[in-house]
Design a protein around this motif. Structure first.
Motif, PDB file in Angstrom:
ATOM      1  N   MET A 158      13.962 -30.120   3.569  1.00  0.00           N
ATOM      2  CA  MET A 158      14.149 -28.962   4.439  1.00  0.00           C
ATOM      3  C   MET A 158      15.631 -28.826   4.769  1.00  0.00           C
ATOM      4  O   MET A 158      16.390 -29.801   4.625  1.00  0.00           O
ATOM      5  N   PRO A 159      16.085 -27.647   5.207  1.00  0.00           N
ATOM      6  CA  PRO A 159      17.528 -27.364   5.288  1.00  0.00           C
ATOM      7  C   PRO A 159      18.235 -27.880   6.538  1.00  0.00           C
ATOM      8  O   PRO A 159      18.915 -27.140   7.242  1.00  0.00           O
ATOM      9  N   PHE A 160      18.072 -29.171   6.806  1.00  0.00           N
ATOM     10  CA  PHE A 160      18.803 -29.826   7.883  1.00  0.00           C
ATOM     11  C   PHE A 160      18.769 -31.313   7.609  1.00  0.00           C
ATOM     12  O   PHE A 160      17.993 -31.788   6.776  1.00  0.00           O
ATOM     13  N   ASN A 161      19.633 -32.058   8.295  1.00  0.00           N
ATOM     14  CA  ASN A 161      19.781 -33.474   7.953  1.00  0.00           C
ATOM     15  C   ASN A 161      18.491 -34.247   8.214  1.00  0.00           C
ATOM     16  O   ASN A 161      17.656 -33.839   9.027  1.00  0.00           O
ATOM     17  N   THR A 162      18.340 -35.339   7.530  1.00  0.00           N
ATOM     18  CA  THR A 162      17.056 -36.042   7.496  1.00  0.00           C
ATOM     19  C   THR A 162      16.784 -36.853   8.753  1.00  0.00           C
ATOM     20  O   THR A 162      15.694 -37.406   8.901  1.00  0.00           O
ATOM     21  N   MET A 227      18.654 -22.890   0.137  1.00  0.00           N
ATOM     22  CA  MET A 227      17.688 -22.217   1.018  1.00  0.00           C
ATOM     23  C   MET A 227      17.893 -20.711   1.006  1.00  0.00           C
ATOM     24  O   MET A 227      16.942 -19.929   0.882  1.00  0.00           O
ATOM     25  N   ALA A 228      19.165 -20.287   1.110  1.00  0.00           N
ATOM     26  CA  ALA A 228      19.471 -18.859   1.156  1.00  0.00           C
ATOM     27  C   ALA A 228      19.070 -18.170  -0.148  1.00  0.00           C
ATOM     28  O   ALA A 228      18.485 -17.082  -0.135  1.00  0.00           O
ATOM     29  N   ALA A 229      19.379 -18.798  -1.271  1.00  0.00           N
ATOM     30  CA  ALA A 229      19.045 -18.210  -2.568  1.00  0.00           C
ATOM     31  C   ALA A 229      17.541 -18.048  -2.729  1.00  0.00           C
ATOM     32  O   ALA A 229      17.059 -17.020  -3.226  1.00  0.00           O
ATOM     33  N   ARG A 230      16.788 -19.027  -2.297  1.00  0.00           N
ATOM     34  CA  ARG A 230      15.325 -18.951  -2.393  1.00  0.00           C
ATOM     35  C   ARG A 230      14.775 -17.846  -1.486  1.00  0.00           C
ATOM     36  O   ARG A 230      13.840 -17.131  -1.866  1.00  0.00           O
ATOM     37  N   ALA A 231      15.357 -17.718  -0.299  1.00  0.00           N
ATOM     38  CA  ALA A 231      14.892 -16.676   0.628  1.00  0.00           C
ATOM     39  C   ALA A 231      15.169 -15.284   0.058  1.00  0.00           C
ATOM     40  O   ALA A 231      14.333 -14.381   0.159  1.00  0.00           O
ATOM     41  N   ILE A 232      16.333 -15.118  -0.544  1.00  0.00           N
ATOM     42  CA  ILE A 232      16.679 -13.829  -1.146  1.00  0.00           C
ATOM     43  C   ILE A 232      15.729 -13.505  -2.294  1.00  0.00           C
ATOM     44  O   ILE A 232      15.278 -12.361  -2.446  1.00  0.00           O
ATOM     45  N   ASP A 252      20.435 -28.750  12.342  1.00  0.00           N
ATOM     46  CA  ASP A 252      21.045 -29.858  11.618  1.00  0.00           C
ATOM     47  C   ASP A 252      21.735 -30.834  12.564  1.00  0.00           C
ATOM     48  O   ASP A 252      21.660 -32.054  12.380  1.00  0.00           O
ATOM     49  N   HIS A 253      22.391 -30.303  13.603  1.00  0.00           N
ATOM     50  CA  HIS A 253      23.098 -31.214  14.507  1.00  0.00           C
ATOM     51  C   HIS A 253      22.342 -31.503  15.800  1.00  0.00           C
ATOM     52  O   HIS A 253      22.602 -32.502  16.460  1.00  0.00           O
ATOM     53  N   SER A 254      21.366 -30.648  16.171  1.00  0.00           N
ATOM     54  CA  SER A 254      20.695 -30.833  17.464  1.00  0.00           C
ATOM     55  C   SER A 254      19.202 -31.098  17.367  1.00  0.00           C
ATOM     56  O   SER A 254      18.598 -31.532  18.344  1.00  0.00           O
ATOM     57  N   GLY A 255      18.589 -30.821  16.211  1.00  0.00           N
ATOM     58  CA  GLY A 255      17.151 -30.958  16.113  1.00  0.00           C
ATOM     59  C   GLY A 255      16.459 -29.947  17.022  1.00  0.00           C
ATOM     60  O   GLY A 255      17.041 -28.939  17.427  1.00  0.00           O
TER      61      GLY A 255
END
Length: 284
Positions: A158-162, A227-232, A252-255
């Motif tokens: 998913m598009p944020f850190n693990t 993520m952006a390319a797939r959404a488009i 990504d930085h705050s959850g």
């Protein structure tokens, strides 16, 4: 009669099922008339075809209703204006209550998806109507669209850190809690933050999936450009893709952490654990 907007979407259908299970009479408000038969099959007593940007169709749909539940179109730049039309329809129809399906922490002003809902919430509170506000956290069901890829590749991406944590919540729990609020007294002027029972990272989620499947699954951050390319490719507008970038950069930085107490109080039982959701998904 309860008017349910956005009834043809994932959230709307879950709410419809939960309301019907409470023996509620539901009028489903939809834009696409081809969805009507499917919603009647789910238990809708009536279907109103209209457009959330068409005040006349909103007022027609609201006529004769007692409660209006508004589930707005995701990330719509006119969130406040659309919501105001339904608030006015609540007044015009004589409905006793307006229920706004919002998002947890609308105070996150740097995320437009959240801040637009904060503006709408302020308008509702100042409108003079009787209201209830539902503020859900991120759905466990975000796993659904990537499930085939997880099974094929063994990667949860998913598009944020693990390591960022999320109080992911089962949409079925949210639907049951919202149905309770809509069909029972005592929830007037309440605002409910509804979060899942655990704050989990992608690594935690991958570990739960591994346990259910009996084979390794690892977590991997999906690059925002991918993520952006797939959404488009799926037809998302440029505006929506930009908002998805902003939202996931924040995550990504705050959850997106929360507390399950309010949800469990409304449900009268423990909220669904993530691993139990995965078991349900794996069982088909």
């Amino acid at each position: 009669m309860i008017l349910l907007t956005g009834a043809g979407g994932r959230t709307g259908k879950a709410l419809l099922r939960a309301l019907v299970a409470k023996d509620a009479q539901v009028r489903a408000f939809i834009r696409n008339p081809e969805q009507a038969d499917g919603l009647r099959a789910l238990g809708a007593a009536d279907v109103a075809v209209g457009n959330m940007e068409d005040v006349d169709s909103i007022n027609r749909a609201a006529g004769g209703t007692d409660v209006i539940i508004h589930v707005g179109p995701p990330m719509h730049p006119q969130e406040r204006e659309i919501t105001k039309s339904f608030v006015e329809a609540t007044k015009n129809s004589g409905a006793s209550r307006f229920i706004y399906y919002s998002v947890m922490y609308p105070i996150l002003r740097d995320v437009r998806h959240h801040s637009l809902k904060l503006d709408a919430t302020e308008m509702i509170v100042n409108s003079g109507i009787t209201y209830s506000i539902i503020e859900p956290c991120r759905y466990m069901q975000h796993l659904d669209p990537i499930w085939p890829a997880v099974l094929e590749t063994g990667v949860h991406s998913m598009p944020f850190n693990t390591k960022a944590q999320f109080a992911v919540v089962d949409l079925e729990d949210l639907a049951q809690a919202t149905a309770k609020v809509a069909t029972e007294a005592g929830h007037e002027f309440a605002t409910y933050e509804l979060a899942g029972p655990q704050n989990l990272s992608q690594e935690d989620m991958a570990a739960a999936i591994s346990e259910v499947l009996g084979r390794p699954v690892r977590a991997e951050a999906l690059p925002l450009d991918v993520m952006a390319a797939r959404a488009i490719e799926k037809g998302a507008s440029e505006d929506r893709v930009n908002q998805m970038r902003i939202m996931n950069t924040h995550y990504d930085h705050s959850g997106f952490r929360g507390n399950p107490n309010v949800l469990q109080w409304l449900l009268g039982r423990p909220a669904t654990a993530y691993i139990d959701f995965v078991r349900r998904l794996a069982a088909g």
